[in-house]
Design an enzyme around this catalytic site. Sequence first.
Site, PDB file in Angstrom:
ATOM      1  N   HIS A   1       8.324  -4.979  -6.255  1.00  0.00           N
ATOM      2  CA  HIS A   1       7.982  -4.263  -4.928  1.00  0.00           C
ATOM      3  C   HIS A   1       8.735  -4.377  -3.585  1.00  0.00           C
ATOM      4  CE1 HIS A   1       6.674  -8.231  -3.828  1.00  0.00           C
ATOM      5  NE2 HIS A   1       6.246  -7.684  -2.449  1.00  0.00           N
TER       6      HIS A   1
ATOM      7  N   HIS B   1      10.688  -3.335   1.633  1.00  0.00           N
ATOM      8  CA  HIS B   1       9.319  -3.687   0.926  1.00  0.00           C
ATOM      9  C   HIS B   1       8.544  -2.524   0.615  1.00  0.00           C
ATOM     10  CE1 HIS B   1       5.263  -5.634   0.691  1.00  0.00           C
ATOM     11  NE2 HIS B   1       6.170  -6.847   0.763  1.00  0.00           N
TER      12      HIS B   1
END
Length: 165
Positions: free
Chosen positions: A70, A85
Amino acid sequence: MFKKLFGLGSKTNEETIVAPLTGAVKNIEEVPDPVFAGRMMGDGVAIDPTEGVVVSPVDGEIVQLFHTKHAIGIKAKNGTEILIHVGLETVKMEGEGFEAHVSEGQAVKAGDKLISFDLELIREKAKSTITPIVITNTDAAESIKTTVGVTATKGSTEVMKVTMK
């Protein structure tokens, strides 16, 4: 003498950061997470993505790829360290819906595909799809200029210009 006069051979400390995702570019303060909004991870921008693809924002090296895929860290040639992110609280998804296309230590060019993700699944399972793009070594930067309020195209729209000390 000619090198100084014409700037030949001088190494630039400036790095242009292109959008790693397609979507609306927002001020980092608009991220609904106090850690990112408060610039605790570094200064930068956020993109609310319209598609599930992350590309490299610079020519550089992959220095960190989180096992949950992620988030990814890239070091540009001028030393700028960039964290992308994808979404907020996506770590809880434990990698579900994410696919990495690179590995740590790999050299990348701006526009190379890094991560693909299921945007709908993130909408369903995470707090937000908004994706912070931050300079984690902000203290080593002389200046960070951001471009917000635009719709970016991944791999081409300039979203930041970072000059290192």
